[in-house]
Design a protein around this motif. Structure first.
Motif, PDB file in Angstrom:
ATOM      1  N   THR A 135      30.934  42.976  42.749  1.00  0.00           N
ATOM      2  CA  THR A 135      29.907  41.945  42.930  1.00  0.00           C
ATOM      3  C   THR A 135      29.027  41.855  41.692  1.00  0.00           C
ATOM      4  OG1 THR A 135      29.909  42.579  45.241  1.00  0.00           O
ATOM      5  CG2 THR A 135      28.126  41.151  44.513  1.00  0.00           C
ATOM      6  N   THR A 136      28.625  43.005  41.188  1.00  0.00           N
ATOM      7  CA  THR A 136      27.776  43.011  40.005  1.00  0.00           C
ATOM      8  C   THR A 136      28.491  42.393  38.812  1.00  0.00           C
ATOM      9  OG1 THR A 136      26.892  45.074  40.856  1.00  0.00           O
ATOM     10  CG2 THR A 136      26.277  44.463  38.614  1.00  0.00           C
ATOM     11  N   ALA A 137      29.736  42.755  38.658  1.00  0.00           N
ATOM     12  CA  ALA A 137      30.495  42.227  37.521  1.00  0.00           C
ATOM     13  C   ALA A 137      30.598  40.720  37.580  1.00  0.00           C
ATOM     14  CB  ALA A 137      31.888  42.860  37.492  1.00  0.00           C
ATOM     15  N   VAL A 138      30.958  40.191  38.767  1.00  0.00           N
ATOM     16  CA  VAL A 138      31.098  38.739  38.837  1.00  0.00           C
ATOM     17  C   VAL A 138      29.742  38.071  38.709  1.00  0.00           C
ATOM     18  CG1 VAL A 138      33.248  38.737  40.116  1.00  0.00           C
ATOM     19  CG2 VAL A 138      31.102  38.681  41.357  1.00  0.00           C
ATOM     20  N   TYR A 139      28.686  38.774  39.178  1.00  0.00           N
ATOM     21  CA  TYR A 139      27.368  38.173  39.026  1.00  0.00           C
ATOM     22  C   TYR A 139      27.066  37.943  37.556  1.00  0.00           C
ATOM     23  CZ  TYR A 139      22.468  37.245  38.735  1.00  0.00           C
ATOM     24  OH  TYR A 139      21.279  36.632  38.418  1.00  0.00           O
ATOM     25  N   VAL A 140      27.434  38.935  36.740  1.00  0.00           N
ATOM     26  CA  VAL A 140      27.172  38.800  35.311  1.00  0.00           C
ATOM     27  C   VAL A 140      27.875  37.561  34.764  1.00  0.00           C
ATOM     28  CG1 VAL A 140      27.529  39.855  33.053  1.00  0.00           C
ATOM     29  CG2 VAL A 140      26.774  41.245  34.977  1.00  0.00           C
TER      30      VAL A 140
ATOM     31  N   LYS B 191      28.274  28.093  40.683  1.00  0.00           N
ATOM     32  CA  LYS B 191      27.208  28.176  41.693  1.00  0.00           C
ATOM     33  C   LYS B 191      27.763  28.646  43.027  1.00  0.00           C
ATOM     34  CE  LYS B 191      23.516  27.810  41.242  1.00  0.00           C
ATOM     35  NZ  LYS B 191      22.736  26.614  41.117  1.00  0.00           N
ATOM     36  N   ALA B 192      28.970  28.165  43.396  1.00  0.00           N
ATOM     37  CA  ALA B 192      29.609  28.717  44.597  1.00  0.00           C
ATOM     38  C   ALA B 192      29.755  30.215  44.426  1.00  0.00           C
ATOM     39  CB  ALA B 192      30.961  28.055  44.820  1.00  0.00           C
ATOM     40  N   GLY B 193      30.127  30.633  43.190  1.00  0.00           N
ATOM     41  CA  GLY B 193      30.254  32.057  42.906  1.00  0.00           C
ATOM     42  C   GLY B 193      28.942  32.785  43.108  1.00  0.00           C
ATOM     43  N   LEU B 194      27.858  32.200  42.615  1.00  0.00           N
ATOM     44  CA  LEU B 194      26.563  32.862  42.779  1.00  0.00           C
ATOM     45  C   LEU B 194      26.211  33.024  44.246  1.00  0.00           C
ATOM     46  CD1 LEU B 194      24.396  31.257  39.959  1.00  0.00           C
ATOM     47  CD2 LEU B 194      24.958  33.663  40.214  1.00  0.00           C
ATOM     48  N   PHE B 195      26.476  31.978  45.022  1.00  0.00           N
ATOM     49  CA  PHE B 195      26.139  32.075  46.447  1.00  0.00           C
ATOM     50  C   PHE B 195      27.023  33.110  47.141  1.00  0.00           C
ATOM     51  CE2 PHE B 195      23.682  28.147  46.195  1.00  0.00           C
ATOM     52  CZ  PHE B 195      22.627  28.501  46.992  1.00  0.00           C
ATOM     53  N   LEU B 196      28.305  33.109  46.771  1.00  0.00           N
ATOM     54  CA  LEU B 196      29.174  34.093  47.418  1.00  0.00           C
ATOM     55  C   LEU B 196      28.777  35.495  46.992  1.00  0.00           C
ATOM     56  CD1 LEU B 196      32.657  32.339  47.431  1.00  0.00           C
ATOM     57  CD2 LEU B 196      30.901  32.416  49.187  1.00  0.00           C
ATOM     58  N   THR B 197      28.294  35.629  45.752  1.00  0.00           N
ATOM     59  CA  THR B 197      27.789  36.925  45.309  1.00  0.00           C
ATOM     60  C   THR B 197      26.612  37.346  46.176  1.00  0.00           C
ATOM     61  OG1 THR B 197      28.353  36.256  43.074  1.00  0.00           O
ATOM     62  CG2 THR B 197      26.966  38.189  43.308  1.00  0.00           C
ATOM     63  N   SER B 198      25.679  36.410  46.354  1.00  0.00           N
ATOM     64  CA  SER B 198      24.527  36.764  47.187  1.00  0.00           C
ATOM     65  C   SER B 198      24.990  37.045  48.607  1.00  0.00           C
ATOM     66  CB  SER B 198      23.480  35.652  47.158  1.00  0.00           C
ATOM     67  OG  SER B 198      23.945  34.530  47.868  1.00  0.00           O
TER      68      SER B 198
ATOM     69  N   VAL C 287      38.280  35.018  41.756  1.00  0.00           N
ATOM     70  CA  VAL C 287      38.866  33.705  41.434  1.00  0.00           C
ATOM     71  C   VAL C 287      37.815  32.800  40.811  1.00  0.00           C
ATOM     72  CG1 VAL C 287      39.795  31.586  42.445  1.00  0.00           C
ATOM     73  CG2 VAL C 287      40.681  33.807  43.156  1.00  0.00           C
ATOM     74  N   LEU C 288      36.639  32.761  41.442  1.00  0.00           N
ATOM     75  CA  LEU C 288      35.588  31.895  40.930  1.00  0.00           C
ATOM     76  C   LEU C 288      35.105  32.368  39.558  1.00  0.00           C
ATOM     77  CD1 LEU C 288      33.568  31.141  44.164  1.00  0.00           C
ATOM     78  CD2 LEU C 288      34.999  29.581  42.876  1.00  0.00           C
ATOM     79  N   ALA C 289      35.091  33.671  39.366  1.00  0.00           N
ATOM     80  CA  ALA C 289      34.679  34.195  38.061  1.00  0.00           C
ATOM     81  C   ALA C 289      35.664  33.754  36.992  1.00  0.00           C
ATOM     82  CB  ALA C 289      34.574  35.714  38.121  1.00  0.00           C
ATOM     83  N   VAL C 290      36.941  33.810  37.325  1.00  0.00           N
ATOM     84  CA  VAL C 290      37.953  33.368  36.358  1.00  0.00           C
ATOM     85  C   VAL C 290      37.765  31.888  36.058  1.00  0.00           C
ATOM     86  CG1 VAL C 290      40.423  32.973  36.062  1.00  0.00           C
ATOM     87  CG2 VAL C 290      39.606  35.140  37.005  1.00  0.00           C
ATOM     88  N   LEU C 291      37.445  31.124  37.102  1.00  0.00           N
ATOM     89  CA  LEU C 291      37.245  29.694  36.902  1.00  0.00           C
ATOM     90  C   LEU C 291      35.992  29.389  36.082  1.00  0.00           C
ATOM     91  CD1 LEU C 291      38.260  28.341  40.408  1.00  0.00           C
ATOM     92  CD2 LEU C 291      39.376  27.819  38.239  1.00  0.00           C
ATOM     93  N   SER C 292      35.189  30.405  35.835  1.00  0.00           N
ATOM     94  CA  SER C 292      33.988  30.179  35.038  1.00  0.00           C
ATOM     95  C   SER C 292      34.182  30.568  33.576  1.00  0.00           C
ATOM     96  CB  SER C 292      32.822  30.975  35.623  1.00  0.00           C
ATOM     97  OG  SER C 292      32.629  30.619  36.948  1.00  0.00           O
TER      98      SER C 292
END
Lengths: 529, 702, 102
Positions: free
Chosen positions: B384-389, B352-359, B499-504
């Motif tokens: 951004t798009t990639a991590v959003y996915v 969710k932190a990732g989603l917010f940082l994406t936005s 980093v956050l994407a990797v953590l997901s």
């Protein structure tokens, strides 16, 4: 150290300097101001010495052993006075855990009020001599242990206050000053009547050597009551103690002030000049709570315990009613005045808990309220000095123009409604815990918890309207705090944070006394039951 | 290896942000780039907490340390009520992990903010507040004392208040910060009542001691309802802090704050503090209280997810999604699976932190957060798009993401609860939530990020045109102006996202994503007995998927879940795609039902347009009462006195004074008469003398 | 017929009465002063007469001398006052001089 009569010094130094101030020609305004400031600094130093010499381990309440820095001399002594016998009044001063914090508070508040008075430029001489006179009166109330002396100081507070509001006040100053004076005088009359009744019902000493007494410590000893004829003596079956208790409570409640006797406060605050509002809120309101704990509780233990629920009820009404009324105010000073009503409700609630936690919380709340409300009034003074306005809706977006001012206000506001880490939280917490522990006031404490929400509501709403949002273009050029204002706010902010993080220096002073008071009350109550 | 080392590391990690805060607060104004100090301290804090985590799990997996210092003490002679508030801290597996999660997100957000907030005149204030928040959050995690926890609980609320209103010139931010604090205060009141109940009954704030008493059968007020009351009161605090129904409305408004703040405070950490509180307080929950927790969680989950489907503001979508995900955690907790509640908390914190940082990245690049005006961002913002996915897949619970593992667990525990109790309500709510979650995640992808072949060529050609002539930057065309500036920002933005994407990704948590909870890396450290609450208070754990003995029902639940959850998720995604193909997926909230959803079932209106004005009216009434009745009586007394004294004055003037004046009148008249003798002539006087003398002589001679 | 003390006293009484009459009735200050002189002389006559007829060694004649001297001085002072009064008020009628009264 103890050789010096510190309490006499701290009390009468201002009176001495009234004479000196009166000798300075009126044209030398700055000299007068500097002299007055010097007195308050001296008082601060003396209170520092007192704090340093204070013995934390002394216990007891209203006994000869429990007081420190005691000074006791024969003052008035008239023998063979018709049926009275010997009329005797002692010059008897001393402090314990209840009065010591209030003395520190008084010296601090008066110091700040003097700095804040720098902007007074009309009849400087009169203003400062009255302020010094007021200073003596307030100190005297907190240190005197003889009811006669106590009453003299109690009345001494009224007169300078009347003139300070009535001469240097705002547009409706005459009305407010009159209201304040008459209202508090009514309270004083009730107090005086009971004091005289007490005097005639108690004798100190034994056998033929006994005399009527104003000595608070002797009066606190129920056994000193006259067996027959003393109509306020516990031993007289037809005693009037019930009515005396209520009269005394009302007398002190007017000063606190407790609903429905509170309406003099908003008027007095709105009209009084800033330094006087500071003294009024910072110290004067504490006289009532002090009186209840120092005089009413030990002298009328049975009703203090029996009627605790009513005391608590009025406390809760104060908390909620004051907060609700504060929310609707348009004038910031009036808002803070009503918030004082609300916060002093915590004092009543804590007192009503009749246990160490609650009563310590009440005393600590008096101390904290002095600090926070003094800063709130000083803060209003800052924008009032600059704009001559103090309506909640007159401003907007001040945060962008005066960031430091906003920061200080934020701390003072959050301290007022009890953000943890700031001083008032600790006292409110203790009051709630005490009131919740006592089965009598448990439900009241639950209702009073609404105050946590309401307090935050009106302060944050004020924050929002005054400081945040778009900057009102009229105030685009306002200057941030000046050096003088920095000097005023630095100690206040420091104390708010310090006592929020580390309250023990004050609490360790208060709790032993309140502890003893609780045992006194409960022992007596159990005895009666 | 000394335990003290771990404890010291832990405490250092707690206090490092405080140091960062103090430094930047006091010298922030003086130095321009001082906020790097906060980032550095964030990094130190992260390193310390990671080390503490490693050492704790490696060497002391079975130990719980609990220390306290007296902060303030009230000693009573009566003895019965002396107590003290202790500055206590505890170190156990749970809070070391929690602290590490907070520090990871905090550090990532701090790095991200150096770019995001770059150029803001108040940037040092921003960073010092973030440090202050991290310190408060760490303090909250570090203490087993409910009172200390409450203190930090308020302090994170304060930090949140200041950060929501960080842009002080915005009226909406000012309103939002006040709303957030006040709605939190409602819950805080309940929490406080809970603490008081515990205090009067157990004379302690230490939650571990309270567990011991409860386990011994010592219940508040000596009855089961007392325990229920205590549990619900403490949950009240969690409801407001975690923005659960019915105190959820502050969270969407809190999006007025800077986006990294939303990521850190309003997605990953502070709002999860409510869940954390319930996790550590879970041994206090009896059946009733636990069911209330699960029900509130379930309602909030569906509420948040359904409202998120029609929001137009990208941050509000994620805000409502946060409400829903937190609701899922409470549902898991209430149905007994404390472990999965915590596990979902951890994975959710990252994605969710990732989603917010994406936005945030989208907003930073386009200066737009309305999804109706955003299009085809995949063409411009590839990272951004990639991590959003990745994040979207995680939140939907798609396989091979962390979200899959944790959400499966959550759904499975609710299904198990249904299997045992025959009450499938919570499970149904969870599945409904999954459906909506998939729907809005896919919708955002389709509307905002997907390369739209239909309008992309025109867009990109336009893009070319403009970039050829840089001077014509402000073209009339709205679209052109938007897309002209769009470019991804530097590594300070991209790296945190990666980093956050990797953590997901699932492998960081478990090797076999559909395996039993036992195979999770964290699970062995987080069983009930490892957390110091040796035995559950009531029948909470029998429902737990992860605790207790194996049973047939557990196998059933684990078997049903992947199909049910994944099926529902796929259904939601398909629904979104089909509607999109049919051109029915409009971002605009149209239609009656959509309007209701868009306005959050009008709950917000209920608070802001009904309750709040009514309250203000009421206070005005009180003020009028005070002015005209209470003060009126006083003034009437005054007027009455004046009347009486006027009457007395008249009496005095005409009766009392009249008598006096009459006497004077008589005297005057007499004097006037006698006066005539006094002629002033010597001879007259002498004549008198002579006659008097003669008279006397005659008198004497007779 | 020998002249006895009675005759002297009778003359003296007549003189006294005439002086008193002048003082009480005259409107001219100088006449009043003359009345005063008559009274003094009546007293002088009494002194001398009593001195002559008394058996005791009573030296009334000495008192007479003192009275005459004082009367002369008094007359001088009084006349000086009268002149000043006349200059200020244009009259020496004592009834006219009432500035203090008014």
């Amino acid at each position: 150290m103890n050789e010096l009569p510190l309490l006499t010094l701290i009390t009468f130094l201002p009176l001495l300097f009234v004479v000196i101030v009166l000798l300075i020609p009126s044209s030398k305004g700055t000299a007068i101001k500097v002299t007055s400031l010097a007195v308050t600094i001296l008082q601060l130093i003396i209170s520092g010495v007192i704090w340093y010499g204070y013995n934390y381990s002394a216990a007891g309440f209203n006994t000869y052993e429990s007081f420190q820095f005691v000074e006791k001399f024969r003052w008035i002594h008239i023998e063979n006075l018709s049926w009275v016998g010997t009329f005797k009044v002692d010059y008897f001063l001393g402090i314990d855990g209840l009065s010591a914090p209030l003395i520190f508070l008084t010296s601090l508040i008066v110091f700040l009020a003097t700095i804040s008075s720098w902007s007074i430029n009309t009849s400087v001489k009169g203003f400062f001599s009255l302020l010094l006179l007021l200073n003596t009166g307030m100190m005297g109330v907190f240190v005197s242990l003889d009811l006669f002396l106590f009453y003299i100081f109690w009345e001494l507070v009224l007169l300078p206050m009347f003139f300070l509001i009535g001469i240097w006040g705002g547009p409706r100053k005459e009305y407010s000053a009159m209201k304040f004076f008459i209202y508090t005088l009514v309270g004083s009359v009730l107090i005086l009547v009971v004091f005289i009744g007490l005097y005639l019902s108690f004798r100190e000493g034994s056998g033929n050597g006994s005399v009527f007494t104003f000595n608070l410590i002797e009066l606190s000893n129920i056994k000193n009551g006259i067996k027959d004829g003393g109509f306020l003596s516990y031993f007289n079956p037809h005693n009037l103690r019930y009515f005396a208790f209520i009269a005394l409570m009302i007398g002190f409640a007017i000063k606190i002030p407790v609903f429905p006797f509170h309406t003099w406060l908003p008027d007095a605050h709105v009209e009084a000049p800033t330094p006087i509002s500071v003294v009024l809120a910072g110290v004067l309101l504490k006289l009532g709570g002090y009186g209840i704990l120092r005089i009413v509780y030990p002298l009328f233990p049975e009703f203090s315990v029996q009627l605790a629920w009513f005391t608590g009820l009025f406390g809760v009404i104060n908390i909620i009613y004051g907060a609700l009324a504060a929310m609707a105010q348009e004038d910031i000073k009036k808002l803070i005045a009503y918030s004082s009503v609300s916060h002093m409700g915590y004092v009543m609630l804590g007192i009503a808990a009749v246990n160490t936690t609650g009563m310590s919380g009440a005393v600590f709340q008096m101390f904290n309220h002095g600090i926070t409300t003094a800063s709130l009034f000083l803060l209003v003074g800052v924008i009032y000095d600059r704009t001559h306005l103090r309506g909640v809706n007159d401003f907007g977006g001040l945060a962008n123009v005066m960031p430091v001012y906003t920061g200080v206000t934020t701390i003072a506001f959050f301290a007022s409604f009890g953000l943890p880490g700031l001083n008032a939280f600790v006292s409110e917490l203790l009051v709630y815990m005490g009131a919740f522990q006592s089965e009598v006031t448990r439900m009241l404490a639950l209702i009073a918890l609404l105050g946590v929400l309401l307090g935050a509501a009106y302060f944050l709403w004020t924050m929002k309207r005054v400081f945040f949002g778009k900057t009102n273009e009229k105030w685009g050029e306002l200057k941030d705090l000046t050096l003088r204002e920095w000097i005023m706010f630095t100690p206040l902010v420091f104390l708010m944070i310090f006592f929020g993080v580390y309250p023990s220096p004050i609490l360790n002073m208060i709790t032993p006394s309140m502890n003893s008071l609780q045992s006194v009350l409960l022992n007596f109550y159990n005895l009666v039951k | 290896m000394q335990p003290q080392i771990v404890i010291n590391l832990f405490l250092s990690a707690v206090f490092t942000p405080l140091a960062g805060f103090l430094i930047s607060f006091f010298i922030g104004r003086k130095l321009s780039k001082v906020y790097y100090i906060n980032v550095i301290f964030g990094g130190i804090g992260l390193a310390l907490s990671l080390t503490a985590l490693y050492l704790k799990l490696q060497f002391f997996p079975h130990e719980n340390w609990n220390h306290s210092f007296e902060w303030l003490a009230i000693n009573s002679a009566a003895g019965s009520e002396s107590f003290s508030i202790s500055l206590s801290y505890w170190v156990n597996n749970l809070n070391v992990i929690m602290l590490t999660v907070v520090n990871i997100v905090a550090f990532v957000v701090l790095v991200y903010s150096t770019d995001y907030m770059h150029g803001d005149p108040d940037i040092h204030r921003y960073f010092s507040l973030i440090s202050f928040f991290v310190f408060s959050m760490s303090g909250l995690i570090a203490s087993p004392s409910l009172m200390i926890l409450y203190i930090f609980w308020e302090l994170v609320g304060f930090a949140s208040y200041k950060l929501i209103g960080f842009w002080r010139h915005k009226d909406s931010a000012a309103a939002a910060q006040m709303k957030a604090f006040l709605m939190n205060r409602v819950g805080d009141m309940m929490f406080f009542i809970g603490i008081l109940i515990a205090l009067i009954h157990y004379k302690t704030f230490d939650i571990t001691k309270i567990f011991e008493y409860v386990n011994q059968g010592n219940l508040p007020f000596g009855a089961d309802w007392g325990l229920t009351l205590l549990g619900i009161m403490i949950f009240g605090g969690a409801v407001s802090k975690s923005a659960q129904f019915p105190l959820q409305n502050w969270l969407p408004d809190a999006m007025e704050g800077p986006t990294p703040v939303s990521a850190l405070i309003h997605a990953a950490t502070m709002v999860a503090a409510g869940v954390y509180l319930m996790i550590i307080a879970s041994p206090l929950l009896n059946g009733t209280a636990a069911y209330v927790v699960a029900l509130i969680g379930g309602i909030s989950a569906v509420y948040g997810a359904s409202v998120a489907t029609v929001q137009t503001d990208i941050k509000k979508i994620f805000a409502y999604s946060t409400i829903s995900q937190l609701g899922m955690m409470f549902a898991a907790l209430g149905t007994g699976s404390v472990y999965f509640a915590f596990f979902h908390l951890v994975t959710h914190a990252f994605f969710k932190a990732g989603l917010f940082l994406t936005s945030g990245s989208v907003i930073h690049s386009t200066h737009e957060q309305d999804i109706r005006k955003l299009k085809s961002l995949a063409a411009f913002l590839p990272v951004t798009t990639a991590v959003y996915v990745v994040f979207a897949l995680a939140i939907c619970g798609a396989p091979f993401t962390s979200g899959f593992v944790s959400k499966e667990g959550v759904v499975a525990s609710t299904i198990l609860f249904g299997l045992i109790n025959g009450n499938y309500l919570i499970a149904a709510l969870m599945l409904l939530t999954s459906l909506f979650t998939a729907y809005y995640s896919v919708k955002v992808w389709l509307v905002v990020f997907r390369k739209d072949k239909a309008d992309l060529p025109a867009e990109s050609s336009h893009h070319h045109e403009v970039s050829d002539e840089n001077t014509a930057a402000h073209s009339d065309d709205d679209h052109g102006e938007h897309h002209h500036h769009i470019h991804e920002h530097g590594y300070a933005i991209k790296l945190p996202l990666i980093v956050l994407a990797v953590l997901s990704v699932w492998v960081l948590y478990v090797l076999n994503p559909i395996g039993h909870a036992d195979s999770h890396y964290l699970f062995p450290y987080l069983t009930a007995e490892k957390l110091g609450s040796s035995a559950p208070a009531d029948s909470l754990y029998p429902y737990s998927l992860s605790e207790g003995p194996e049973s047939e029902l557990k196998h059933q639940a684990e078997l049903i879940t992947p199909f049910a959850a994944t099926g529902v998720t796929l259904l939601g995604a398909l629904l979104a795609i089909i509607l999109f193909r049919m051109k029915k997926l409009t971002p605009d909230p149209e239609g009656k039902f959509t309007r209701i959803l868009y306005n959050g079932y009008y709950l917000d209106y209920f608070y802001t347009d009904i309750i709040s004005p009514l309250a203000v009216k009421f206070t005005q009434l009180i003020a009028l009462f005070d002015k005209y009745v209470v003060d009126g009586i006083v003034n009437f007394m005054g007027t009455l006195t004046v009347w009486i004294s006027t009457a007395a004055g008249i009496f005095d003037k005409y009766v009392v004074d009249g008598a006096v004046n009459f006497t004077a009148w008589i005297t005057d008249k007499t004097g006037f008469a006698v006066r005539k003798i006094q002629t002033g002539k010597v001879q007259d006087y002498l004549l008198f003398v002579v006659f008097t003398l003669i008279f006397l002589i005659v008198l004497a001679s007779i | 017929m020998s002249i006895t003390l009675t005759h002297f006293i009778a003359v003296s009484a007549v003189l006294f009465s005439l002086g008193l009459f002048a003082i009480l009735t005259r409107r001219n200050s100088v006449t009043i002063l003359m009345g005063l002189e008559l009274i003094l002389n009546a007293a002088n006559l009494n002194f001398v007469a009593f001195a002559r007829f008394s058996d005791t060694p009573f030296r009334g004649d000495v008192a007479v001398l003192i009275v005459i001297v004082i009367a002369a001085a008094e007359t001088a002072v009084a006349l000086a006052i009268f002149i000043n009064i006349f200059r200020n008020f244009g009259s020496i009628d004592p009834n006219e001089i009432k500035t203090l009264k008014e």
